[in-house]
Design a protein around this motif. Structure first.
Motif, PDB file in Angstrom:
ATOM      1  N   GLU A   1      -9.883  -1.727   7.487  1.00 38.04           N
ATOM      2  CA  GLU A   1     -10.064  -0.740   6.703  1.00 38.04           C
ATOM      3  C   GLU A   1     -10.754  -1.137   5.260  1.00 38.04           C
ATOM      4  O   GLU A   1     -11.395  -0.166   4.593  1.00 38.04           O
ATOM      5  CB  GLU A   1      -8.952   0.014   6.018  1.00 38.04           C
ATOM      6  CG  GLU A   1      -8.229   0.695   7.325  1.00 38.04           C
ATOM      7  CD  GLU A   1      -6.941   1.352   6.962  1.00 38.04           C
ATOM      8  OE1 GLU A   1      -6.968   1.780   5.820  1.00 38.04           O
ATOM      9  OE2 GLU A   1      -5.937   1.380   7.839  1.00 38.04           O
ATOM     10  N   ARG A   2     -10.735  -2.356   4.934  1.00 38.49           N
ATOM     11  CA  ARG A   2     -11.463  -2.799   3.628  1.00 38.49           C
ATOM     12  C   ARG A   2     -12.621  -3.927   3.780  1.00 38.49           C
ATOM     13  O   ARG A   2     -12.905  -4.292   2.647  1.00 38.49           O
ATOM     14  CB  ARG A   2     -10.323  -3.327   2.604  1.00 38.49           C
ATOM     15  CG  ARG A   2      -9.201  -2.197   2.370  1.00 38.49           C
ATOM     16  CD  ARG A   2      -7.961  -2.680   1.388  1.00 38.49           C
ATOM     17  NE  ARG A   2      -8.697  -3.116   0.159  1.00 38.49           N
ATOM     18  CZ  ARG A   2      -8.359  -3.896  -0.945  1.00 38.49           C
ATOM     19  NH1 ARG A   2      -6.882  -4.260  -0.547  1.00 38.49           N
ATOM     20  NH2 ARG A   2      -9.187  -4.157  -1.858  1.00 38.49           N
ATOM     21  N   GLY A   3     -12.813  -4.082   4.984  1.00 39.42           N
ATOM     22  CA  GLY A   3     -13.978  -5.023   5.107  1.00 39.42           C
ATOM     23  C   GLY A   3     -13.696  -6.526   4.942  1.00 39.42           C
ATOM     24  O   GLY A   3     -14.694  -7.288   4.727  1.00 39.42           O
TER      25      GLY A   3
ATOM     26  N   GLU B   1      -3.563  -1.489  -3.682  1.00 39.84           N
ATOM     27  CA  GLU B   1      -4.458  -2.024  -2.922  1.00 39.84           C
ATOM     28  C   GLU B   1      -4.936  -3.320  -3.354  1.00 39.84           C
ATOM     29  O   GLU B   1      -5.845  -3.301  -4.253  1.00 39.84           O
ATOM     30  CB  GLU B   1      -5.611  -0.964  -2.755  1.00 39.84           C
ATOM     31  CG  GLU B   1      -5.179   0.356  -2.068  1.00 39.84           C
ATOM     32  CD  GLU B   1      -4.830   0.197  -0.489  1.00 39.84           C
ATOM     33  OE1 GLU B   1      -4.790  -0.996  -0.122  1.00 39.84           O
ATOM     34  OE2 GLU B   1      -4.430   1.029  -0.026  1.00 39.84           O
TER      35      GLU B   1
ATOM     36  N   ARG C   1      -4.767  -3.731   7.517  1.00 43.50           N
ATOM     37  CA  ARG C   1      -5.355  -2.852   6.690  1.00 43.50           C
ATOM     38  C   ARG C   1      -6.531  -3.523   5.801  1.00 43.50           C
ATOM     39  O   ARG C   1      -7.640  -2.785   5.699  1.00 43.50           O
ATOM     40  CB  ARG C   1      -4.074  -2.688   5.654  1.00 43.50           C
ATOM     41  CG  ARG C   1      -4.836  -1.397   4.699  1.00 43.50           C
ATOM     42  CD  ARG C   1      -3.281  -1.003   3.875  1.00 43.50           C
ATOM     43  NE  ARG C   1      -3.852   0.048   2.899  1.00 43.50           N
ATOM     44  CZ  ARG C   1      -3.932   1.174   3.135  1.00 43.50           C
ATOM     45  NH1 ARG C   1      -3.509   1.799   4.547  1.00 43.50           N
ATOM     46  NH2 ARG C   1      -4.260   2.358   2.362  1.00 43.50           N
ATOM     47  N   LEU C   2      -6.528  -4.709   5.783  1.00 43.39           N
ATOM     48  CA  LEU C   2      -7.506  -5.530   4.919  1.00 43.39           C
ATOM     49  C   LEU C   2      -8.800  -5.553   6.026  1.00 43.39           C
ATOM     50  O   LEU C   2      -9.850  -5.348   5.619  1.00 43.39           O
ATOM     51  CB  LEU C   2      -7.099  -6.764   4.387  1.00 43.39           C
ATOM     52  CG  LEU C   2      -6.389  -6.859   3.481  1.00 43.39           C
ATOM     53  CD1 LEU C   2      -5.643  -8.420   3.146  1.00 43.39           C
ATOM     54  CD2 LEU C   2      -6.631  -6.286   2.040  1.00 43.39           C
TER      55      LEU C   2
ATOM     56  N   ASP D   1      -6.542  -6.769  -4.460  1.00 41.74           N
ATOM     57  CA  ASP D   1      -7.606  -7.767  -4.458  1.00 41.74           C
ATOM     58  C   ASP D   1      -7.346  -9.116  -4.875  1.00 41.74           C
ATOM     59  O   ASP D   1      -8.217 -10.026  -4.368  1.00 41.74           O
ATOM     60  CB  ASP D   1      -8.753  -7.219  -5.473  1.00 41.74           C
ATOM     61  CG  ASP D   1      -9.133  -5.759  -4.927  1.00 41.74           C
ATOM     62  OD1 ASP D   1      -9.718  -5.564  -3.993  1.00 41.74           O
ATOM     63  OD2 ASP D   1      -8.966  -4.943  -6.036  1.00 41.74           O
TER      64      ASP D   1
ATOM     65  N   TRP E   1       0.899  -1.212   0.059  1.00 44.86           N
ATOM     66  CA  TRP E   1       0.146   0.040  -0.172  1.00 44.86           C
ATOM     67  C   TRP E   1       0.788   1.210  -0.029  1.00 44.86           C
ATOM     68  O   TRP E   1       0.424   2.340  -0.208  1.00 44.86           O
ATOM     69  CB  TRP E   1      -1.085   0.119   1.189  1.00 44.86           C
ATOM     70  CG  TRP E   1      -0.321   0.093   2.628  1.00 44.86           C
ATOM     71  CD1 TRP E   1      -0.292   1.070   3.187  1.00 44.86           C
ATOM     72  CD2 TRP E   1       0.111  -1.133   3.192  1.00 44.86           C
ATOM     73  NE1 TRP E   1       0.246   0.791   4.510  1.00 44.86           N
ATOM     74  CE2 TRP E   1       0.618  -0.759   4.537  1.00 44.86           C
ATOM     75  CE3 TRP E   1       0.083  -2.544   2.906  1.00 44.86           C
ATOM     76  CZ2 TRP E   1       1.036  -1.665   5.516  1.00 44.86           C
ATOM     77  CZ3 TRP E   1       0.433  -3.304   4.009  1.00 44.86           C
ATOM     78  CH2 TRP E   1       1.209  -2.921   5.246  1.00 44.86           C
TER      79      TRP E   1
END
Length: 281
Positions: free
Chosen positions: A96-98, A50, A92-93, A52, A45
């Motif tokens: 912050e990213r669900g 970011e 972070r995942l 996936d 990051w």
């Protein structure tokens, strides 16, 4: 360039020519007497990735290979890449990213699989993984340990070492047992950001003088590092690129030639299979 009469390896630092000093930091290292580097890819990051899917990490690894090639041009020795997925990505995942913890672990393992492709092709001397150094939920801790064990398996399969970012500790005998199970010798597992000793694995010792004194006294294998982060917002953090050469000079001035040989010739060979003497100009 200063010649300290020995190879001088910084075992763990980052370079970011796009956003920070990049090769200028390598020049500082070389002018101070440094000869060899292990360059670890920055957290994904930090380079604007970011991810996936696992394949998204490839851009991070390719950028690292490019800067390693440029760094080698500046050194009397050479640089090598260490590629992997920073264990802090799990937070972070999840936070912050669900992602849930299992989904985060799956993505991180997929990123390590891509890193292992480079290791299998001889383009990286080590993978990088670990687990958070801060408090996390039990689910995240368990997921992180699954990622760490996957990294051990991939390192074993590809024949490379594994650098670990973990909690502050002088005992990783649990990880050493997992390494044995995975088929990688525990001495080829490296505790990055170590104090003077670490039971079970090889410590990569931060270049604080008291830590180095402990490492020298232990007579055990060790490496030396700065964890230089090459961040324009934090110049010099964690330690500057001149630090390892300066500490090597300090060790030599204090009669610790055998320890310098251990950290910069013997341990790099035993851990990574790299020849810091034969690769000097």
């Amino acid at each position: 360039m200063r010649d300290l009469g020995t190879p001088v390896l910084d075992d763990h630092l980052h370079l970011d020519p796009r956003h920070a000093r990049g090769i200028d930091a390598v020049t500082d290292f070389a002018r101070s007497g440094g000869t060899h580097l292990l360059v670890v890819n920055k957290p994904s990051w930090h380079l604007g990735v970011e991810a996936d899917v696992g394949e998204d990490f490839r851009a991070v690894f390719e950028e690292t290979l490019d800067v390693v090639a440029d760094a080698s041009e500046e050194l009397r020795g050479r640089a090598w890449p260490v590629l992997g997925v920073h264990p802090g990505l799990v937070s972070r995942l999840v936070d912050e990213r669900g992602f849930d913890a299992d989904e985060a672990a799956e993505l991180m393992c997929a990123g390590l699989d891509v890193a292992a492709e480079y290791a299998a092709d001889g383009e990286a001397v080590a993978l990088k993984s670990g687990r958070p150094h801060y408090d996390v939920s039990e689910a995240v801790w368990d997921a992180s340990n699954r990622v760490l064990r996957h990294a051990l398996e991939r390192a074993a399969e590809t024949g490379v070492a594994l650098q670990l970012h973990t909690e502050a500790t002088e005992d990783l005998t649990d990880v050493a047992a997992w390494a044995e199970d995975a088929g990688i010798p525990p001495e080829r597992v490296v505790k990055h950001y170590a104090s003077g000793e670490c039971a079970g694995v090889t410590p990569s010792v931060m270049c604080e003088k008291d830590y180095l004194e402990d490492a020298v006294a232990s007579d055990a294998p060790f490496l030396m590092e700065t964890d230089y982060v090459d961040d324009p917002e934090r110049p010099g953090a964690v330690m500057g690129p001149k630090t390892v050469p300066r500490r090597v000079n300090w060790l030599l001035e204090n009669g610790h030639e055998a320890a310098v040989e251990r950290a910069h010739v013997e341990s790099p060979d035993a851990v990574y299979g790299i020849d810091t003497v034969g690769t000097l100009e």
